[in-house]
Design an enzyme around this catalytic site. Sequence first.
Site, short mmCIF file in Angstrom:
data_model
loop_
_atom_site.label_atom_id
_atom_site.label_comp_id
_atom_site.label_asym_id
_atom_site.label_seq_id
_atom_site.Cartn_x
_atom_site.Cartn_y
_atom_site.Cartn_z
N ASP A 26 -1.40 5.63 58.18
CA ASP A 26 -1.45 4.36 57.44
C ASP A 26 -2.68 4.38 56.56
O ASP A 26 -3.80 4.30 57.05
CB ASP A 26 -1.50 3.16 58.39
CG ASP A 26 -1.29 1.85 57.65
OD1 ASP A 26 -1.78 1.72 56.51
OD2 ASP A 26 -0.64 0.94 58.20
N ASP A 64 18.59 1.23 62.26
CA ASP A 64 18.96 -0.19 62.25
C ASP A 64 19.22 -0.69 60.83
O ASP A 64 19.64 -1.82 60.64
CB ASP A 64 17.83 -1.01 62.88
CG ASP A 64 18.22 -2.46 63.13
OD1 ASP A 64 19.30 -2.69 63.72
OD2 ASP A 64 17.46 -3.36 62.72
N GLU A 86 24.48 -1.44 53.02
CA GLU A 86 24.75 -2.29 54.16
C GLU A 86 25.82 -3.32 53.81
O GLU A 86 25.70 -4.00 52.79
CB GLU A 86 23.47 -3.00 54.62
CG GLU A 86 22.44 -2.05 55.21
CD GLU A 86 21.20 -2.75 55.75
OE1 GLU A 86 21.11 -4.00 55.63
OE2 GLU A 86 20.33 -2.07 56.32
N ALA A 116 13.11 -0.50 59.96
CA ALA A 116 12.38 -1.25 58.92
C ALA A 116 13.28 -1.60 57.75
O ALA A 116 13.77 -2.72 57.64
CB ALA A 116 11.17 -0.43 58.46
N ARG A 117 13.51 -0.63 56.86
CA ARG A 117 14.28 -0.88 55.64
C ARG A 117 15.10 0.35 55.28
O ARG A 117 14.62 1.48 55.35
CB ARG A 117 13.34 -1.19 54.46
CG ARG A 117 12.86 -2.62 54.42
CD ARG A 117 13.98 -3.54 53.96
NE ARG A 117 13.58 -4.93 53.97
CZ ARG A 117 13.70 -5.74 55.02
NH1 ARG A 117 14.17 -5.29 56.15
NH2 ARG A 117 13.35 -7.01 54.91
N HIS A 137 21.24 -3.90 61.63
CA HIS A 137 20.05 -4.64 61.20
C HIS A 137 19.71 -5.75 62.20
O HIS A 137 19.59 -6.93 61.85
CB HIS A 137 20.27 -5.24 59.81
CG HIS A 137 19.05 -5.15 58.95
ND1 HIS A 137 19.05 -4.62 57.69
CD2 HIS A 137 17.76 -5.52 59.18
CE1 HIS A 137 17.82 -4.67 57.17
NE2 HIS A 137 17.03 -5.21 58.07
N LEU A 138 19.51 -5.34 63.45
CA LEU A 138 19.26 -6.29 64.53
C LEU A 138 17.79 -6.39 64.91
O LEU A 138 17.45 -7.02 65.92
CB LEU A 138 20.06 -5.87 65.79
CG LEU A 138 21.58 -5.86 65.66
CD1 LEU A 138 22.20 -5.39 66.97
CD2 LEU A 138 22.10 -7.24 65.28
N GLY A 139 16.90 -5.79 64.13
CA GLY A 139 15.49 -5.75 64.50
C GLY A 139 14.90 -7.11 64.82
O GLY A 139 14.10 -7.25 65.75
N ALA A 140 15.30 -8.13 64.08
CA ALA A 140 14.75 -9.48 64.30
C ALA A 140 15.70 -10.38 65.05
O ALA A 140 15.45 -11.58 65.17
CB ALA A 140 14.40 -10.10 62.95
#
Length: 550
Positions: free
Chosen positions: A186, A271, A276, A246-247, A300-303
């Site tokens: 990072d 995810d 999509e 993430a994306r 896309h279930l991350g959240a």
Amino acid sequence: MVVQAETVNNQNAGRVSLDRILVTEKLSEEGIKTLRKSFEVHLKYDLSPEELLQIIGEYEALIVRSGTKVNKELLSAGKRLKVVGRAGVGVDNIDLKTATERGILVVNAPTGNCVAAAEHTIAHICALSRYITQADASIKQGKWERNTLVGSSLEGKTLGVVGLGRIGREVARRAKGLGMKVIAHDPYTSEETARSLGIKLEPLSVVVSKGDFVTLHVPLIDSTKNLLSRDLISKMKPGARVLNIARGGLIDEEALLEALEEGRLAGAGLDCFVTEPPSKAPESASNSLAKHPKVLATPHLGASTVEAQLDVSLEIAEAVSAALHGELVPTMVNAPVVSSEALSHLKPRALLAERLGRLAYSFANGNVSGEVTIRFSSSGSEGENRLIRAGLIKGLMEPGCDHVINIVNADNISKAHGLQFTEVNRFSDRDEDAIILEMKGSPSIEGRVIGTKPHVTRIGDFELDLLLEGLVLAYYQTDMPGQIGKVGSILGQANVNISFMTLGRHLPSKKAMVLLGLDNEPDSATLERIRVQLQLERKPVLLDLDGHHD
């Protein structure tokens, strides 16, 4: 299209001119209730792009998730838009450049789903390492394949984390709890911070080549598109596994598909995808990956936890509400990045700058032009300076223009009107909360944050102390007995109540400056009577420090 046109709760019934908020994707009821305390809220789900474009001009704020594309065309059509709220972290579906050019503040909800996304990442890691999905499918087919579904332990394995933001740190913490070694890349995290987390920072190529599992937690921007490139995938450990919670677009999907087909990688947990849902493009790499036996694919279930949905909804509702009220918000995306801790200290100073600007605007009879000098103590960061400057510009210019001025558009608007700012940093701890404003047409004005409230402490040669709130009547008078009594009588006859007063004296000139707090606004005839009775050189100035009066 799901449309819910309930607008506002009963306590706001009959109120007019409420800002209108359009919500195009699902928010929790708690978040909606927060918005409806102060605003008119329309829930219109599953709008087509054409339908959204047709109605966006009616709203001051728009709240979306990842499914709504907030592009240049939509932002340009949003003639009244002040705020776009993203219920979640990523803002790659929002045209930030256009939003900034149009003075539209973009805010997000970066903390509400961090734990949910981290837990989902760990769930993928565990499921991949023990072939959970394959085992479940096998046993449902009546098989008992204990010998062929032999997994691997996570103890002692190396997890490479790309992106040590909130989610990346939560993933690292949980992975360490499972006995994994964690390395990370990072460029925005310091060595000291990483060490405090028990993580070693490495170049991206090293993280990718050493990781038994490599997980991505970065936003999708130009510099991160296909971040995990064909070249980097070729350098991964044989038998390694890659995760993207993430994306879509962070991984070269064609290269990943080839690595899985050739057996160089043992699996992938995905995810999110470039396309999509992947089934929309049957021939795409996204669809091939979603169907691949070595890929654990989730939609896309991350959240997607009850707790995260509630937290994100409340976080974005509070951010959008604060932004519409003109407050500084810690989660501003297209404005200077300032930590919550720093912002708590800067907000009162920015408000002080705004109120001093309103004073100067009134003393200059609205003739704001040329050079403005502001003296204050600063760490020197552009983010801090810009927040204080934006507050000043808002106070100086908003009373006399038809723009709502905020941190996003303040500099552009001031430049368009020819204002030139000189910022003098005084670097004095003693004066940390003081600001001095100098401008042609207005006396020099000094103010200070006392507690958390803005006070004016000097106007020209007059030392005084006044809390800068509400409606204030200001005028210069000859310093002699009976003057205040005359004004009190005139205001009383006009049914205008005085809530407080302060007076600054300048003995050499035998003049005094009087500031009276008023509960309601006197008319022009009353102000003229005061001028005549006190033989003032000019009519008293009515200062609207909150900006609520005409």
